[in-house]
Design a protein around this motif. Structure first.
Motif, PDB file in Angstrom:
ATOM      1  N   THR A 193      -4.500   5.079   5.666  1.00  0.00           N
ATOM      2  CA  THR A 193      -4.452   4.018   5.746  1.00  0.00           C
ATOM      3  C   THR A 193      -5.075   3.579   7.379  1.00  0.00           C
ATOM      4  O   THR A 193      -5.938   2.726   7.632  1.00  0.00           O
ATOM      5  CB  THR A 193      -3.188   3.335   5.641  1.00  0.00           C
ATOM      6  OG1 THR A 193      -2.740   3.237   4.613  1.00  0.00           O
ATOM      7  CG2 THR A 193      -3.082   1.798   6.274  1.00  0.00           C
ATOM      8  N   GLU A 226      -8.651   1.768  -4.348  1.00  0.00           N
ATOM      9  CA  GLU A 226      -7.659   0.669  -4.459  1.00  0.00           C
ATOM     10  C   GLU A 226      -7.197   0.170  -3.217  1.00  0.00           C
ATOM     11  O   GLU A 226      -7.172  -0.964  -2.945  1.00  0.00           O
ATOM     12  CB  GLU A 226      -6.570   1.136  -5.486  1.00  0.00           C
ATOM     13  CG  GLU A 226      -7.026   1.302  -7.043  1.00  0.00           C
ATOM     14  CD  GLU A 226      -5.894   2.122  -7.671  1.00  0.00           C
ATOM     15  OE1 GLU A 226      -5.660   1.882  -8.910  1.00  0.00           O
ATOM     16  OE2 GLU A 226      -5.227   2.996  -7.027  1.00  0.00           O
ATOM     17  N   GLU A 227      -6.942   1.311  -2.362  1.00  0.00           N
ATOM     18  CA  GLU A 227      -6.473   0.698  -1.055  1.00  0.00           C
ATOM     19  C   GLU A 227      -7.632   0.160  -0.228  1.00  0.00           C
ATOM     20  O   GLU A 227      -7.269  -0.914   0.438  1.00  0.00           O
ATOM     21  CB  GLU A 227      -5.944   1.871  -0.438  1.00  0.00           C
ATOM     22  CG  GLU A 227      -5.578   1.725   1.094  1.00  0.00           C
ATOM     23  CD  GLU A 227      -4.963   2.905   1.693  1.00  0.00           C
ATOM     24  OE1 GLU A 227      -4.674   2.633   3.017  1.00  0.00           O
ATOM     25  OE2 GLU A 227      -4.770   3.887   1.226  1.00  0.00           O
ATOM     26  N   GLU A 278      -8.060   5.649  -2.940  1.00  0.00           N
ATOM     27  CA  GLU A 278      -8.745   5.182  -1.919  1.00  0.00           C
ATOM     28  C   GLU A 278      -9.724   3.932  -2.096  1.00  0.00           C
ATOM     29  O   GLU A 278      -9.279   3.041  -1.554  1.00  0.00           O
ATOM     30  CB  GLU A 278      -9.611   6.230  -1.046  1.00  0.00           C
ATOM     31  CG  GLU A 278     -10.261   5.837   0.149  1.00  0.00           C
ATOM     32  CD  GLU A 278     -11.035   7.105   0.877  1.00  0.00           C
ATOM     33  OE1 GLU A 278     -11.920   6.654   1.651  1.00  0.00           O
ATOM     34  OE2 GLU A 278     -10.626   8.103   0.898  1.00  0.00           O
ATOM     35  N   GLU A 308       1.824   1.976   4.029  1.00  0.00           N
ATOM     36  CA  GLU A 308       0.670   2.916   4.329  1.00  0.00           C
ATOM     37  C   GLU A 308       0.407   4.119   3.460  1.00  0.00           C
ATOM     38  O   GLU A 308       1.415   4.477   2.979  1.00  0.00           O
ATOM     39  CB  GLU A 308       0.645   3.122   5.933  1.00  0.00           C
ATOM     40  CG  GLU A 308       0.315   2.004   6.686  1.00  0.00           C
ATOM     41  CD  GLU A 308       0.092   2.680   8.173  1.00  0.00           C
ATOM     42  OE1 GLU A 308       0.068   4.009   8.600  1.00  0.00           O
ATOM     43  OE2 GLU A 308      -0.157   1.980   8.978  1.00  0.00           O
ATOM     44  N   SER A 309      -0.613   4.645   3.202  1.00  0.00           N
ATOM     45  CA  SER A 309      -0.879   5.971   2.822  1.00  0.00           C
ATOM     46  C   SER A 309      -1.358   6.889   4.016  1.00  0.00           C
ATOM     47  O   SER A 309      -1.556   6.285   5.181  1.00  0.00           O
ATOM     48  CB  SER A 309      -2.054   5.841   1.734  1.00  0.00           C
ATOM     49  OG  SER A 309      -3.388   5.588   2.378  1.00  0.00           O
ATOM     50  N   SER A 325       0.715   5.761  -0.931  1.00  0.00           N
ATOM     51  CA  SER A 325      -0.071   7.094  -1.463  1.00  0.00           C
ATOM     52  C   SER A 325      -0.335   7.123  -2.751  1.00  0.00           C
ATOM     53  O   SER A 325      -1.245   8.110  -3.166  1.00  0.00           O
ATOM     54  CB  SER A 325       0.607   8.314  -0.795  1.00  0.00           C
ATOM     55  OG  SER A 325       0.495   8.089   0.701  1.00  0.00           O
ATOM     56  N   ILE A 359       0.938  -1.063  -0.125  1.00  0.00           N
ATOM     57  CA  ILE A 359      -0.117  -0.069  -0.139  1.00  0.00           C
ATOM     58  C   ILE A 359       0.827   1.157   0.003  1.00  0.00           C
ATOM     59  O   ILE A 359       1.811   1.276   0.871  1.00  0.00           O
ATOM     60  CB  ILE A 359      -0.765   0.010   1.196  1.00  0.00           C
ATOM     61  CG1 ILE A 359      -1.977  -1.062   0.969  1.00  0.00           C
ATOM     62  CG2 ILE A 359      -1.719   1.122   1.416  1.00  0.00           C
ATOM     63  CD1 ILE A 359      -2.992  -1.260   2.223  1.00  0.00           C
ATOM     64  N   MET A 380      -1.876   5.045  -4.581  1.00  0.00           N
ATOM     65  CA  MET A 380      -3.169   4.285  -4.717  1.00  0.00           C
ATOM     66  C   MET A 380      -4.319   5.229  -4.692  1.00  0.00           C
ATOM     67  O   MET A 380      -3.931   6.203  -3.804  1.00  0.00           O
ATOM     68  CB  MET A 380      -3.285   3.078  -3.984  1.00  0.00           C
ATOM     69  CG  MET A 380      -2.268   1.995  -3.956  1.00  0.00           C
ATOM     70  SD  MET A 380      -2.818   0.912  -2.968  1.00  0.00           S
ATOM     71  CE  MET A 380      -1.505  -0.691  -3.447  1.00  0.00           C
TER      72      MET A 380
END
Length: 307
Positions: free
Chosen positions: A175, A141-142, A139, A171-172, A135, A133, A137
């Motif tokens: 997350t 997609e995550e 939201e 993480e984004s 950033s 995961i 991606m």
């Protein structure tokens, strides 16, 4: 004049140095909580182009196609290594937290179920070892990855996972909120402490820090430390944390990988490390979920929205 905020540039948790904290007491007054994480990752032979890997890994593996050497080296963990580690844990009476990726749960559900039946906690761990995961991606997609990971563990074990271990700790900025909204109780990606702490989200969850410098991949694979040093380093860490924990309880999380510590020439050093710890009276041996719950009960969320 602008007043600088202490800590990182976000409001996900309150910055609080150790001397200012309330005392954390583990069950039976033990100063140190020890928990083991066994990662079960599935390495793809052909990763989709829009997926992301941990920075710097492209030159280490997957740099050609088909990279059968790397693929089969990691697959050794599911064929052989995991059973050697499980036998070692059982011999010492240690229940681990098994962080299982969605692809592992779907391809080898009997393996994940066997871990659960032996008393190990099963936590969610993304989908694939080759999909982290970030950033970059969206939201959506995550969120899809998080839902796939949660649902795969639920389907394999019959119970929804309480914990989240991000692939490569990726993480984004979204997350923690998405993990909380998905129904998880704790997140174990941030190596910034020696105690659990609350993440200040609309639905607060516990952040459970890992000692990444003692993680087998970090220590033995990436930093190239000899395996024979592992038992001594773990023991030194446990000694210091137990001493510090007599004033305010501490936590020690040890990360293991089946393709790495499950090798015949390394397993003796995991056995040695556990032999030095399991008979100690100053250590509480628990799963990651039990540590998070004990923290939750000892120091409830201070805000109005108690989970």
């Amino acid at each position: 004049m602008t007043t600088l905020q202490r800590g990182m540039d976000h409001d996900l948790y309150t910055f609080c140095p150790m001397p200012a904290r309330a005392a954390l007491n583990w069950p039976d007054g033990k100063p140190l909580a020890l928990w083991v994480v066994l990662y079960l990752d599935y390495w793809e032979l052909d990763t989709p182009q829009n997926m992301h890997r941990a920075p710097g890994t492209q030159g280490l593996w997957g740099h050609q196609f088909p990279d059968l050497r790397t693929f089969s080296y990691r697959l050794y963990g599911e064929r052989i290594g995991v059973f050697r580690i499980l036998d070692t844990l059982a011999r010492h009476g240690v229940r681990a937290t098994v962080a299982a990726g969605a692809e592992i749960c779907q391809r080898y559900p009997e393996l994940v179920r066997a871990c659960a039946e032996q008393g190990h906690e099963i936590a969610a761990h993304g989908t694939h070892a080759t999909r982290m995961i970030t950033s970059r991606m969206s939201e959506a997609e995550e969120l899809s990855i998080i839902q796939q990971a949660r649902d795969a563990v639920t389907q394999a074990c019959g119970i929804a996972p309480a914990g989240w271990f991000g692939q490569d700790h990726g993480e984004s900025t979204r997350t923690p909120r998405l993990i909380s909204d998905a129904g998880f109780d704790y997140l174990a990606d941030w190596p910034n402490d020696e105690q659990p702490y609350w993440l200040t989200l609309p639905n607060p969850i516990v952040s459970l820090p890992l000692q990444v410098e003692l993680d087998d991949q970090q220590l033995l694979w990436m930093r190239q430390q000899p395996a024979w040093r592992y038992p001594e380093l773990v023991e030194h860490a446990a000694n210091q944390l137990a001493a510090d924990g007599r004033g305010n309880g501490r936590s020690l999380g040890l990360g293991l990988r089946s393709w790495l510590f499950g090798r015949p020439h390394r397993i003796r050093y995991l056995d040695d490390a556990l032999s030095r710890l399991v008979h100690r009276k100053d250590i509480w041996y628990a799963t990651a979920g039990e540590v998070a719950n004990a923290f939750r009960n000892a120091l409830p969320y201070p805000g109005d929205q108690t989970p």
